[in-house]
Design a protein around this motif. Sequence first.
Motif, PDB file in Angstrom:
ATOM      1  N   ALA A   1     -24.602   7.036  37.651  1.00 49.33           N
ATOM      2  CA  ALA A   1     -24.729   7.340  36.299  1.00 49.33           C
ATOM      3  C   ALA A   1     -24.392   9.230  36.108  1.00 49.33           C
ATOM      4  O   ALA A   1     -24.257   9.697  36.859  1.00 49.33           O
ATOM      5  CB  ALA A   1     -26.130   7.065  35.875  1.00 49.33           C
TER       6      ALA A   1
ATOM      7  N   PHE B   1     -24.756  10.294  30.387  1.00 42.08           N
ATOM      8  CA  PHE B   1     -25.353   8.411  29.851  1.00 42.08           C
ATOM      9  C   PHE B   1     -26.737   9.024  28.827  1.00 42.08           C
ATOM     10  O   PHE B   1     -27.949   8.063  30.306  1.00 42.08           O
ATOM     11  CB  PHE B   1     -25.302   7.445  31.153  1.00 42.08           C
ATOM     12  CG  PHE B   1     -23.865   7.415  31.438  1.00 42.08           C
ATOM     13  CD1 PHE B   1     -23.175   7.727  30.831  1.00 42.08           C
ATOM     14  CD2 PHE B   1     -23.936   6.428  32.525  1.00 42.08           C
ATOM     15  CE1 PHE B   1     -21.536   6.771  31.458  1.00 42.08           C
ATOM     16  CE2 PHE B   1     -22.768   5.741  32.974  1.00 42.08           C
ATOM     17  CZ  PHE B   1     -21.166   6.172  32.185  1.00 42.08           C
ATOM     18  N   ARG B   2     -27.352   8.579  28.483  1.00 38.60           N
ATOM     19  CA  ARG B   2     -28.428   8.547  27.293  1.00 38.60           C
ATOM     20  C   ARG B   2     -29.485  10.262  27.867  1.00 38.60           C
ATOM     21  O   ARG B   2     -30.795  10.096  27.837  1.00 38.60           O
ATOM     22  CB  ARG B   2     -29.225   7.176  28.342  1.00 38.60           C
ATOM     23  CG  ARG B   2     -28.496   6.607  27.050  1.00 38.60           C
ATOM     24  CD  ARG B   2     -28.982   6.143  25.684  1.00 38.60           C
ATOM     25  NE  ARG B   2     -27.649   4.758  25.038  1.00 38.60           N
ATOM     26  CZ  ARG B   2     -27.973   5.132  23.858  1.00 38.60           C
ATOM     27  NH1 ARG B   2     -28.962   5.656  23.059  1.00 38.60           N
ATOM     28  NH2 ARG B   2     -27.524   3.746  23.121  1.00 38.60           N
TER      29      ARG B   2
ATOM     30  N   VAL C   1     -24.331   2.850  29.208  1.00 40.93           N
ATOM     31  CA  VAL C   1     -23.157   3.813  29.502  1.00 40.93           C
ATOM     32  C   VAL C   1     -22.444   4.077  28.541  1.00 40.93           C
ATOM     33  O   VAL C   1     -22.293   3.513  27.415  1.00 40.93           O
ATOM     34  CB  VAL C   1     -21.317   2.245  30.200  1.00 40.93           C
ATOM     35  CG1 VAL C   1     -20.716   2.984  30.540  1.00 40.93           C
ATOM     36  CG2 VAL C   1     -22.793   1.931  31.481  1.00 40.93           C
ATOM     37  N   HIS C   2     -21.804   5.113  28.537  1.00 47.98           N
ATOM     38  CA  HIS C   2     -21.461   6.180  27.440  1.00 47.98           C
ATOM     39  C   HIS C   2     -19.691   6.041  27.600  1.00 47.98           C
ATOM     40  O   HIS C   2     -19.022   5.584  28.201  1.00 47.98           O
ATOM     41  CB  HIS C   2     -21.380   7.095  27.711  1.00 47.98           C
ATOM     42  CG  HIS C   2     -20.960   8.214  26.159  1.00 47.98           C
ATOM     43  ND1 HIS C   2     -20.226   8.028  25.905  1.00 47.98           N
ATOM     44  CD2 HIS C   2     -21.854   9.300  25.057  1.00 47.98           C
ATOM     45  CE1 HIS C   2     -20.117   8.737  24.666  1.00 47.98           C
ATOM     46  NE2 HIS C   2     -21.534   9.145  24.643  1.00 47.98           N
TER      47      HIS C   2
ATOM     48  N   TRP D   1     -16.290   5.806  33.960  1.00 53.28           N
ATOM     49  CA  TRP D   1     -16.435   4.885  35.214  1.00 53.28           C
ATOM     50  C   TRP D   1     -16.243   3.580  34.751  1.00 53.28           C
ATOM     51  O   TRP D   1     -16.060   2.822  33.661  1.00 53.28           O
ATOM     52  CB  TRP D   1     -18.493   4.557  34.169  1.00 53.28           C
ATOM     53  CG  TRP D   1     -19.489   4.192  35.539  1.00 53.28           C
ATOM     54  CD1 TRP D   1     -19.531   5.041  35.448  1.00 53.28           C
ATOM     55  CD2 TRP D   1     -19.582   3.073  34.919  1.00 53.28           C
ATOM     56  NE1 TRP D   1     -21.067   4.402  35.788  1.00 53.28           N
ATOM     57  CE2 TRP D   1     -21.022   2.882  35.334  1.00 53.28           C
ATOM     58  CE3 TRP D   1     -19.560   1.448  34.089  1.00 53.28           C
ATOM     59  CZ2 TRP D   1     -21.621   2.070  35.765  1.00 53.28           C
ATOM     60  CZ3 TRP D   1     -20.294   0.691  34.177  1.00 53.28           C
ATOM     61  CH2 TRP D   1     -21.014   0.491  35.126  1.00 53.28           C
TER      62      TRP D   1
END
Length: 298
Positions: A42, A46-47, A201-202, A207
């Motif tokens: 990640a 991502f958050r 996932v952004h 990615w």
Amino acid sequence: MYAYTVEPLYLESGHDLIAADFYKPINVKKPAVIVMAHGFAALRHFRLITFAQRFAQAGYAVVLFDYRHWGGSTGLPREMVSIQSQLDDWKSMVHYLASQKNINARKIILWGTSLSGGYVLTLASELKNIHAVIAQVPFVDGAETAKAYPLQFLPKALKLSSQDYMGAKVGMSPKTLPVVHPFSLCFLPTADSYEGYMSIVHPDYFWSGEVPARVFFNLIRFRPIQGVRNINIPVLLIAAKKDSLIPIESSRETATNIAPFVNYHEWNMSHFDIYHGQWLEKAISTQLEFLHQNIGVS
């Protein structure tokens, strides 16, 4: 609540550069610093930004970084997971921060989630200049996690991992395995992992969703639970009762082994719930309470 600035930070680790964001609360002269990085495969975007922002607003400095081979950091092949290299990235960051004058180098806190939760527990058992640790839904025992892997996929995954490992020795291109997939061979094959992982996932950051398969063997052998008896600093450990990736029994055993230094919570959630909604808010408030009790803002 403190205003804060965010500045880019680049740091050498091995032959590559780690990219990080440095959150600095305004009007706190030498704040304690929280070092953060994400879990398996990640990016820091991502958050995790929400956590970093809330910590900075509470008066703590934060360094949120990408591992080598990921995100804004350098390193080839891209999107490779090496447990040892990522542990070295943590050590590089801690070593750098220990020499900085604009933060309180005696109050370095390690913050990890999932796989990086296992990293920070491992580092807490080895490093001497860490003040406290926060580990949410941490990966604590690869051998136990592997038991949840579907038997029909396991031989294929092990074969692909072996082929990728041997191929890397002779310069071949990586053989990759999806991080998650709704119905096919992947690293995280449990029923709720596909939707759970994709929920963090952004879409604005590249990615591929695939990782060189060689790390599969090392994940099985990575067992932070074996070293946690050496920890003698405050630890906040948050576990998920409905976690399909980390057996709750492993989390409980880990907490028992860290006692009396652990503040242990287990909540009725699944592995990826902690990044969203009520569980996110509960996690942040619990973590801030732990920070205020054990570190504080002066």
